[in-house]
Design a protein around this motif. Structure first.
Motif, mmCIF file in Angstrom:
data_model
loop_
_atom_site.group_PDB
_atom_site.id
_atom_site.type_symbol
_atom_site.label_atom_id
_atom_site.label_comp_id
_atom_site.label_asym_id
_atom_site.label_seq_id
_atom_site.Cartn_x
_atom_site.Cartn_y
_atom_site.Cartn_z
ATOM 1 N N CYS A 12 -13.327 -30.530 0.456
ATOM 2 C CA CYS A 12 -12.247 -29.774 1.067
ATOM 3 C C CYS A 12 -12.835 -28.460 1.569
ATOM 4 O O CYS A 12 -14.036 -28.229 1.464
ATOM 5 C CB CYS A 12 -11.127 -29.495 0.054
ATOM 6 S SG CYS A 12 -10.026 -30.900 -0.274
ATOM 7 N N THR A 13 -11.995 -27.613 2.105
ATOM 8 C CA THR A 13 -12.406 -26.286 2.524
ATOM 9 C C THR A 13 -11.758 -25.270 1.598
ATOM 10 O O THR A 13 -10.625 -25.459 1.151
ATOM 11 C CB THR A 13 -11.970 -26.010 3.978
ATOM 12 O OG1 THR A 13 -12.496 -27.034 4.830
ATOM 13 C CG2 THR A 13 -12.474 -24.659 4.461
ATOM 14 N N GLY A 14 -12.474 -24.197 1.286
ATOM 15 C CA GLY A 14 -11.926 -23.124 0.472
ATOM 16 C C GLY A 14 -12.421 -21.786 0.975
ATOM 17 O O GLY A 14 -13.380 -21.711 1.752
ATOM 18 N N ALA A 15 -11.769 -20.708 0.533
ATOM 19 C CA ALA A 15 -12.162 -19.371 0.973
ATOM 20 C C ALA A 15 -12.113 -18.404 -0.202
ATOM 21 O O ALA A 15 -11.190 -18.434 -1.017
ATOM 22 C CB ALA A 15 -11.243 -18.876 2.090
ATOM 23 N N LEU A 16 -13.101 -17.545 -0.258
ATOM 24 C CA LEU A 16 -13.220 -16.557 -1.318
ATOM 25 C C LEU A 16 -12.250 -15.403 -1.055
ATOM 26 O O LEU A 16 -12.250 -14.806 0.021
ATOM 27 C CB LEU A 16 -14.651 -16.034 -1.341
ATOM 28 C CG LEU A 16 -15.265 -15.574 -2.665
ATOM 29 C CD1 LEU A 16 -15.336 -16.729 -3.660
ATOM 30 C CD2 LEU A 16 -16.651 -14.990 -2.394
ATOM 31 N N ILE A 17 -11.400 -15.081 -2.070
ATOM 32 C CA ILE A 17 -10.494 -13.941 -1.927
ATOM 33 C C ILE A 17 -10.835 -12.827 -2.915
ATOM 34 O O ILE A 17 -10.319 -11.715 -2.785
ATOM 35 C CB ILE A 17 -9.020 -14.363 -2.065
ATOM 36 C CG1 ILE A 17 -8.739 -14.989 -3.432
ATOM 37 C CG2 ILE A 17 -8.626 -15.313 -0.938
ATOM 38 C CD1 ILE A 17 -7.251 -15.191 -3.713
ATOM 39 N N TRP B 89 -21.651 -22.708 3.849
ATOM 40 C CA TRP B 89 -22.461 -23.935 4.029
ATOM 41 C C TRP B 89 -22.753 -24.191 5.500
ATOM 42 O O TRP B 89 -21.843 -24.269 6.337
ATOM 43 C CB TRP B 89 -21.731 -25.123 3.423
ATOM 44 C CG TRP B 89 -22.417 -26.440 3.602
ATOM 45 C CD1 TRP B 89 -22.129 -27.398 4.522
ATOM 46 C CD2 TRP B 89 -23.499 -26.960 2.808
ATOM 47 N NE1 TRP B 89 -22.956 -28.492 4.373
ATOM 48 C CE2 TRP B 89 -23.818 -28.242 3.327
ATOM 49 C CE3 TRP B 89 -24.231 -26.459 1.735
ATOM 50 C CZ2 TRP B 89 -24.828 -29.026 2.793
ATOM 51 C CZ3 TRP B 89 -25.239 -27.255 1.200
ATOM 52 C CH2 TRP B 89 -25.529 -28.521 1.734
ATOM 53 N N ARG B 90 -24.063 -24.302 5.842
ATOM 54 C CA ARG B 90 -24.501 -24.586 7.209
ATOM 55 C C ARG B 90 -25.716 -25.502 7.160
ATOM 56 O O ARG B 90 -26.742 -25.148 6.596
ATOM 57 C CB ARG B 90 -24.935 -23.306 7.953
ATOM 58 C CG ARG B 90 -23.888 -22.216 8.089
ATOM 59 C CD ARG B 90 -22.797 -22.567 9.077
ATOM 60 N NE ARG B 90 -21.942 -21.432 9.381
ATOM 61 C CZ ARG B 90 -21.000 -20.960 8.575
ATOM 62 N NH1 ARG B 90 -20.807 -21.498 7.387
ATOM 63 N NH2 ARG B 90 -20.232 -19.947 8.946
ATOM 64 N N ALA C 61 -14.529 -30.441 8.428
ATOM 65 C CA ALA C 61 -13.732 -31.649 8.604
ATOM 66 C C ALA C 61 -14.674 -32.838 8.693
ATOM 67 O O ALA C 61 -15.900 -32.683 8.678
ATOM 68 C CB ALA C 61 -12.856 -31.563 9.858
ATOM 69 N N LYS C 62 -14.108 -34.031 8.806
ATOM 70 C CA LYS C 62 -14.916 -35.250 8.729
ATOM 71 C C LYS C 62 -15.966 -35.325 9.841
ATOM 72 O O LYS C 62 -17.037 -35.897 9.649
ATOM 73 C CB LYS C 62 -14.022 -36.492 8.781
ATOM 74 C CG LYS C 62 -13.266 -36.682 10.087
ATOM 75 C CD LYS C 62 -12.460 -37.966 10.064
ATOM 76 C CE LYS C 62 -11.757 -38.207 11.396
ATOM 77 N NZ LYS C 62 -10.996 -39.471 11.399
ATOM 78 N N ASP C 63 -15.678 -34.732 10.997
ATOM 79 C CA ASP C 63 -16.648 -34.763 12.103
ATOM 80 C C ASP C 63 -17.408 -33.448 12.237
ATOM 81 O O ASP C 63 -18.155 -33.254 13.185
ATOM 82 C CB ASP C 63 -15.943 -35.107 13.417
ATOM 83 C CG ASP C 63 -14.850 -34.107 13.771
ATOM 84 O OD1 ASP C 63 -14.483 -33.294 12.895
ATOM 85 O OD2 ASP C 63 -14.361 -34.138 14.914
ATOM 86 N N ARG C 64 -17.215 -32.547 11.295
ATOM 87 C CA ARG C 64 -17.934 -31.262 11.276
ATOM 88 C C ARG C 64 -18.150 -30.832 9.826
ATOM 89 O O ARG C 64 -17.861 -29.689 9.456
ATOM 90 C CB ARG C 64 -17.193 -30.197 12.079
ATOM 91 C CG ARG C 64 -15.698 -30.074 11.784
ATOM 92 C CD ARG C 64 -15.048 -29.040 12.714
ATOM 93 N NE ARG C 64 -13.687 -28.736 12.337
ATOM 94 C CZ ARG C 64 -12.622 -29.384 12.762
ATOM 95 N NH1 ARG C 64 -12.764 -30.402 13.584
ATOM 96 N NH2 ARG C 64 -11.404 -29.018 12.375
ATOM 97 N N SER C 65 -18.695 -31.754 9.044
ATOM 98 C CA SER C 65 -18.854 -31.516 7.609
ATOM 99 C C SER C 65 -20.042 -30.628 7.281
ATOM 100 O O SER C 65 -20.114 -30.059 6.190
ATOM 101 C CB SER C 65 -19.003 -32.855 6.868
ATOM 102 O OG SER C 65 -20.169 -33.541 7.312
#
Length: 263
Positions: free
Chosen positions: A43-48, A80-81, A150-154
């Motif tokens: 999934c995607t998450g963001a640091l707060i 992540w890259r 996303a699935k095409d830009r994991s």
């Protein structure tokens, strides 16, 4: 307003996605990361804060067993890259909205409460990974943006900088932003201040009049509640009694006429 299921709609329109694959392009977004779940999904998450990651509640449930996932199986990869992250952190505990119920039935209640906080074992203190502040619920018509994997830009996230809030219904935001599988939990940003602020997280996608839309929840009350739950010791850790608490097969009425696909 009637929404209908259209799993392929996101691929059918020019959404203006900008890849953040390079360091220069992604410099302002390194606090957005990928949540790897036991090597079987993400999934995607963001640091707060240096120790708290904001994401969607449904990311913390197993699709097959419908039980909560052991946080020990989750890792946050900040920035992540292409096979590398600026920080790797395991998870101490997590908490989902107390009113959230994981099931396969479409409902506005599920989207409204589809938000979670993940506490990391160790804080991320990196000069390039600056936690985001959160902001008020955006108004109808307000411009927002989404940073998501996303699935095409994991392997690298993308930014859709200009999409808008099309409607606000019973605590659910209907937005024109492009999402797909893996975008769950992605932060939705307002650009009204000096620095982007998170105002929602992506929960689902749907179709409105032939156009792909994304659905998310407002954060103000939910985030305050989640933080209180953590402080009260109600998070679930790496070896809790998984039980079945918070999981139900009961169907809630869909109040905006949508069948939702969790992205």
């Amino acid at each position: 307003m009637v929404l209908a299921l259209s799993p392929l709609a996101a691929a059918a329109q020019d959404t203006g996605l900008k890849s953040l694959e390079t360091s220069d392009a992604g410099r302002d977004w390194m606090a957005v990361g990928r949540l790897d779940i036991d090597g079987t999904g993400f999934c995607t998450g963001a640091l707060i804060t240096p120790t708290l990651v904001l994401t969607a509640a449904h990311c913390l449930f197993d699709k097959v067993t419908r039980q909560r996932i052991d946080p020990g199986r989750i890792e946050f990869l900040a920035g992540w890259r292409r096979g590398r992250a600026l920080a790797y952190r395991s998870v101490r505990q997590a908490v989902v909205h107390p009113a959230y119920r994981y099931d396969d039935k479409a409902s506005t209640d599920r989207v409204r409460h589809d938000v979670a906080l993940i506490e990391l074992f160790q804080p991320i203190r990196h000069t390039s990974v600056m936690p985001f502040e959160t902001g008020r619920r955006p108004a109808r018509g307000e411009d927002v943006g989404v940073v998501s994997y996303a699935k095409d830009r994991s392997e690298a996230p993308s930014l859709q900088e200009v999409c808008s809030v099309m409607a606000r219904q019973r605590g659910v935001l209907v937005m024109s932003c492009d999402v797909d599988f893996g975008s769950s939990g992605a932060p939705v940003f307002s650009f009204s201040g000096d620095r982007p602020r998170i105002v929602s997280v992506v929960s689902a996608k749907a179709e409105l009049e032939g156009r792909s839309v994304s659905l998310g929840t407002s954060l103000e009350e939910s985030l305050e509640l989640l933080q209180a739950e953590l402080l009260a010791g109600r998070g679930f850790g790496t070896s809790p009694d998984q039980g079945g608490e918070g999981v139900t097969g009961g169907a809630a009425r869909n109040q905006i006429g949508a069948k939702f696909v969790r992205p």
